[in-house]
Structures are given as C-alpha cells and as structure tokens.
Design a protein around this motif. Structure first.
Motif, PDB file in Angstrom:
ATOM      1  N   GLU A 150       0.853  -1.180   0.000  1.00 15.94           N
ATOM      2  CA  GLU A 150       0.000   0.000   0.000  1.00 15.94           C
ATOM      3  C   GLU A 150       0.894   1.237   0.000  1.00 15.94           C
ATOM      4  O   GLU A 150       1.797   1.342   0.829  1.00 15.94           O
ATOM      5  CB  GLU A 150      -0.913   0.010   1.235  1.00 15.94           C
ATOM      6  N   PRO A 151       0.662   2.172  -0.914  1.00 17.20           N
ATOM      7  CA  PRO A 151       1.517   3.365  -0.968  1.00 17.20           C
ATOM      8  C   PRO A 151       1.533   4.105   0.368  1.00 17.20           C
ATOM      9  O   PRO A 151       0.481   4.376   0.950  1.00 17.20           O
ATOM     10  CB  PRO A 151       0.850   4.217  -2.062  1.00 17.20           C
ATOM     11  N   GLY A 152       2.720   4.407   0.853  1.00 20.04           N
ATOM     12  CA  GLY A 152       2.867   5.179   2.075  1.00 20.04           C
ATOM     13  C   GLY A 152       2.741   4.394   3.358  1.00 20.04           C
ATOM     14  O   GLY A 152       2.906   4.952   4.445  1.00 20.04           O
ATOM     15  N   VAL A 153       2.432   3.092   3.287  1.00 19.72           N
ATOM     16  CA  VAL A 153       2.210   2.285   4.484  1.00 19.72           C
ATOM     17  C   VAL A 153       3.430   1.408   4.757  1.00 19.72           C
ATOM     18  O   VAL A 153       3.907   0.693   3.875  1.00 19.72           O
ATOM     19  CB  VAL A 153       0.960   1.397   4.344  1.00 19.72           C
ATOM     20  N   ARG A 154       3.910   1.474   5.981  1.00 20.04           N
ATOM     21  CA  ARG A 154       5.022   0.626   6.428  1.00 20.04           C
ATOM     22  C   ARG A 154       4.593  -0.097   7.692  1.00 20.04           C
ATOM     23  O   ARG A 154       4.083   0.522   8.630  1.00 20.04           O
ATOM     24  CB  ARG A 154       6.258   1.476   6.719  1.00 20.04           C
ATOM     25  N   ILE A 155       4.782  -1.408   7.722  1.00 20.49           N
ATOM     26  CA  ILE A 155       4.421  -2.221   8.892  1.00 20.49           C
ATOM     27  C   ILE A 155       5.693  -2.777   9.493  1.00 20.49           C
ATOM     28  O   ILE A 155       6.530  -3.355   8.794  1.00 20.49           O
ATOM     29  CB  ILE A 155       3.460  -3.357   8.499  1.00 20.49           C
ATOM     30  N   ARG A 156       5.856  -2.599  10.796  1.00 24.76           N
ATOM     31  CA  ARG A 156       7.072  -3.020  11.483  1.00 24.76           C
ATOM     32  C   ARG A 156       6.716  -3.587  12.852  1.00 24.76           C
ATOM     33  O   ARG A 156       5.673  -3.260  13.430  1.00 24.76           O
ATOM     34  CB  ARG A 156       8.024  -1.831  11.646  1.00 24.76           C
ATOM     35  N   PRO A 157       7.565  -4.436  13.420  1.00 22.51           N
ATOM     36  CA  PRO A 157       7.316  -4.906  14.784  1.00 22.51           C
ATOM     37  C   PRO A 157       7.359  -3.743  15.763  1.00 22.51           C
ATOM     38  O   PRO A 157       8.149  -2.805  15.608  1.00 22.51           O
ATOM     39  CB  PRO A 157       8.484  -5.876  15.034  1.00 22.51           C
ATOM     40  N   ALA A 158       6.516  -3.789  16.774  1.00 21.40           N
ATOM     41  CA  ALA A 158       6.511  -2.752  17.803  1.00 21.40           C
ATOM     42  C   ALA A 158       7.749  -2.890  18.670  1.00 21.40           C
ATOM     43  O   ALA A 158       8.235  -3.999  18.935  1.00 21.40           O
ATOM     44  CB  ALA A 158       5.255  -2.862  18.653  1.00 21.40           C
ATOM     45  N   GLY A 159       8.245  -1.737  19.126  1.00 20.59           N
ATOM     46  CA  GLY A 159       9.386  -1.716  20.019  1.00 20.59           C
ATOM     47  C   GLY A 159       9.050  -1.008  21.317  1.00 20.59           C
ATOM     48  O   GLY A 159       7.926  -0.524  21.513  1.00 20.59           O
ATOM     49  N   GLN A 160      10.043  -0.937  22.190  1.00 21.21           N
ATOM     50  CA  GLN A 160       9.804  -0.320  23.502  1.00 21.21           C
ATOM     51  C   GLN A 160       9.339   1.127  23.380  1.00 21.21           C
ATOM     52  O   GLN A 160       8.578   1.604  24.224  1.00 21.21           O
ATOM     53  CB  GLN A 160      11.081  -0.390  24.350  1.00 21.21           C
ATOM     54  N   ASP A 161       9.769   1.817  22.339  1.00 23.61           N
ATOM     55  CA  ASP A 161       9.362   3.206  22.154  1.00 23.61           C
ATOM     56  C   ASP A 161       7.910   3.333  21.704  1.00 23.61           C
ATOM     57  O   ASP A 161       7.390   4.459  21.631  1.00 23.61           O
ATOM     58  CB  ASP A 161      10.266   3.889  21.124  1.00 23.61           C
ATOM     59  N   LEU A 213       1.828   5.412   8.469  1.00 25.41           N
ATOM     60  CA  LEU A 213       1.366   6.023   7.224  1.00 25.41           C
ATOM     61  C   LEU A 213       2.187   7.292   7.022  1.00 25.41           C
ATOM     62  O   LEU A 213       2.056   8.254   7.781  1.00 25.41           O
ATOM     63  CB  LEU A 213      -0.125   6.349   7.306  1.00 25.41           C
ATOM     64  N   TYR A 214       3.084   7.243   6.027  1.00 21.73           N
ATOM     65  CA  TYR A 214       4.013   8.339   5.769  1.00 21.73           C
ATOM     66  C   TYR A 214       4.721   8.770   7.051  1.00 21.73           C
ATOM     67  O   TYR A 214       4.854   9.953   7.353  1.00 21.73           O
ATOM     68  CB  TYR A 214       3.294   9.514   5.116  1.00 21.73           C
ATOM     69  N   GLY A 215       5.167   7.756   7.826  1.00 14.70           N
ATOM     70  CA  GLY A 215       5.970   8.008   9.003  1.00 14.70           C
ATOM     71  C   GLY A 215       5.205   8.153  10.296  1.00 14.70           C
ATOM     72  O   GLY A 215       5.803   8.132  11.373  1.00 14.70           O
ATOM     73  N   GLY A 216       3.879   8.315  10.241  1.00 15.41           N
ATOM     74  CA  GLY A 216       3.081   8.457  11.454  1.00 15.41           C
ATOM     75  C   GLY A 216       2.535   7.116  11.916  1.00 15.41           C
ATOM     76  O   GLY A 216       1.912   6.402  11.133  1.00 15.41           O
ATOM     77  N   PRO A 217       2.755   6.730  13.194  1.00 12.99           N
ATOM     78  CA  PRO A 217       2.253   5.442  13.708  1.00 12.99           C
ATOM     79  C   PRO A 217       0.747   5.511  13.957  1.00 12.99           C
ATOM     80  O   PRO A 217       0.299   6.050  14.964  1.00 12.99           O
ATOM     81  CB  PRO A 217       3.032   5.247  15.004  1.00 12.99           C
ATOM     82  N   LEU A 218      -0.040   4.934  13.039  1.00 14.34           N
ATOM     83  CA  LEU A 218      -1.492   5.111  13.068  1.00 14.34           C
ATOM     84  C   LEU A 218      -2.267   3.805  13.035  1.00 14.34           C
ATOM     85  O   LEU A 218      -3.509   3.824  12.979  1.00 14.34           O
ATOM     86  CB  LEU A 218      -1.938   5.997  11.891  1.00 14.34           C
TER      87      LEU A 218
END
Length: 316
Positions: A150-161, A213-218
């Motif tokens: 999906e354009p602009g969407v990045r999925i990553r494992p959650a971290g302590q931050d 989404l474009y860098g914002g965790p949403l």
C-alpha cells in the motif's frame, strides 16, 4: 426425548449447518453448575448454567462484565425455539436468585452457532441482543504469496518506544467498541493495557505490529500463533488455529489502506505458521468492523447473545 437423544440430534444438526463447527461434546458439569431441562412433545432442550467472575485489576475485565452468567445449550426436535423459550424462562428464575438486579457489571450470555438461528426470536423476547461474533477465515492456500504493498504504508514490529502509541490505539478501540455493549472501559484501562503491551514486547518472535502512514504510527495489529492460540481450537473444527487479537486504525488513517495492509500482513504471518483457520472477535453492531472483516474473508461462526445487566432492574 431423553438427554442422550437431545445431545445426539443437537450435534447432528450443527454438523449439517456448518462444517467448521467443532464436534458437539457432552455438557461438562463441574458439580457447581446448574443443569436446566425442558421437554415438550418430541422436542427437548438442556442448558448448563455457569458463572464466572474476574477482578477489575485483570486486563480481561476490559472485554467483559466482571460477573458473567452463561447458558450452554443443547436443542433437539421440531420445536427448538419453543423449548429454548421455556429454558430461558427457567434460567431467568435461576438468575433472579443468584444475580443482583440492575448491576451493570453482570451479564447473561448465550453463545449460539451463527448458522443455526433456532431460538433467535426467543432470545430477543427475553431481552438478549446479538452483541459480537467469533468470526472465522479459512486459510487461502491459493492466494498469491505476500500481501500487496500500500503506498505510504510501512508495517514493522513494535518496540519499547511504541508503548504509548500501542496503549493509545488500544484505548481508542476500547472506547469505540464500548458503545456496542461488549466491552467495559475502566478507570485503570491505560495501566492494564500498558502492562499487557510491555509483556508482548518481551517476546522473541513479534506478536505486536505498528503500521506507519508516511511516518506516522497510526495502526496496530496483535496476533496469537500456535501453540499460544491453541485455546481457540475448541471453537472450530481445525487443527492449527490462529487468533487475531487486535486490529485498529486511528481515525486520521481511515480509508487509507492501513487496515487492509495490516490484515494482509497478519494473514501472511498466519500462513507462514501453517494455520488452517484464523479466528477473531468483533462487535456485531460496529458499522466499521462488520463490513471490514467480511471484505477480508471472515464470516460469523459463533454469535454472542448478551443481556446486560444479567437481571434487569425492577420496574418502578
């Protein structure tokens, strides 16, 4: 119609209604439960009335009433709705003796196979509403490998931050679903959710994921894989069962593809783990959840009928 005949016919009817329902087993009476029975002509109903209680300082208390009364059913004969109505009347009398009238933190729950609607009208007449479903999605072994990007969407494992972000998204979901009667927001919700998120982040294999989404965790995704999800096997006729615990997208990212991307990511993880089916709970009246999960290939397997409080307050 004796007890064995009721159980046998009940099991046969459910197997015919839905091939994914588990084989019906005899009611498991611990000795502390109450067995209710109704027989009328060639029809019969058996119910096992149980009670469970949870403390408010456990995170599971966010998703249910503190005291939950359940009626597990076995129905048989040409008049299943009529005998269920009589059984509910017996259960109401029992509840009046053991539950406080008007106590919002009590609930009466009847879980019915979604494709066996017998007795639905009687449940409505006794003040129950279909509040949520346990939905199922069989594995799609013929699907193309890997989800589409999906354009602009990045999925990553959650971290302590990400603890604050995960708690915020969990809280948004909790507050939204509270309008549909299946969850219980509590004053300590943030603390309980933060403790659960902290435990998830200690795992070697990630089970909690953040969508940006474009860098914002949403967006937020939480899953359970076998063997941790083996508790769900009793609800479905399958060997390897995955459970999708949470999927939520912030209001700012709705209709952007974040939710679909998270669902596709989850299904890839479940496929890699070799699951046969995936289960999830969602609020039936939620105007967003129901169409979304249907579009993702899920359909109702079990429907949770609830009356809350378990015993309504006496009329003045």
């Amino acid at each position: 119609m004796n007890t064995d005949a009721i159980a046998t016919e009940h099991a046969a009817r459910l197997s015919a209604a839905d091939s994914l329902l588990p084989l019906s087993e005899p009611l498991d009476n611990t000795g502390e439960d109450t067995v209710l029975e109704v027989r009328k002509d060639d029809s019969g109903a058996i119910g096992l009335a149980t009670r469970s209680e949870i403390a408010a300082d456990f995170s599971d208390s966010l998703w249910r009433a503190l005291i939950e009364h359940r009626l597990t059913l076995r129905l048989a004969g040409p008049q299943p709705g009529e005998v269920l109505g009589d059984l509910l009347a017996l259960w109401n009398s029992h509840l009046a003796e053991v539950a406080a009238p008007g106590d919002w933190d009590t609930a009466a729950v009847v879980v019915r196979p979604s494709r066996d609607p017998a007795g639905s009208a009687e449940l409505l007449r006794h003040g129950f509403a279909p509040v949520r479903v346990l939905a199922v999605r069989p594995a799609d072994r013929l699907a193309a490998p890997g989800p589409a990007a999906e354009p602009g969407v990045r999925i990553r494992p959650a971290g302590q931050d990400d603890i604050d972000t995960a708690v915020r998204l969990h809280t948004e979901l909790l507050r939204y679903d509270a309008d549909f009667g299946g969850v219980s927001p509590r004053e300590t919700a943030a603390e309980l959710l933060a403790a659960d998120v902290g435990k998830e982040l200690t795992r070697t294999n990630p089970t909690l994921w953040i969508a940006e989404l474009y860098g914002g965790p949403l967006g937020l995704l939480q899953i359970q894989l076998p063997p941790e999800s083996d508790w769900a096997r009793r609800y479905v006729r399958a060997e390897r069962v995955g459970y999708l615990s949470t999927l939520h997208v912030a209001e700012a990212a709705r209709s952007s593809g974040v939710g679909s991307a998270l669902a596709a990511h989850a299904h890839q993880l479940f496929d890699e783990a070799g699951t046969d089916v995936v289960l999830l709970h969602h609020a039936l009246a939620n105007p967003r959840s129901t169409p979304f999960w249907c579009a993702q290939g899920y359909r109702p397997l079990w429907t949770y009928w609830q009356r809350r409080p378990a015993v309504p307050a006496a009329s003045l």
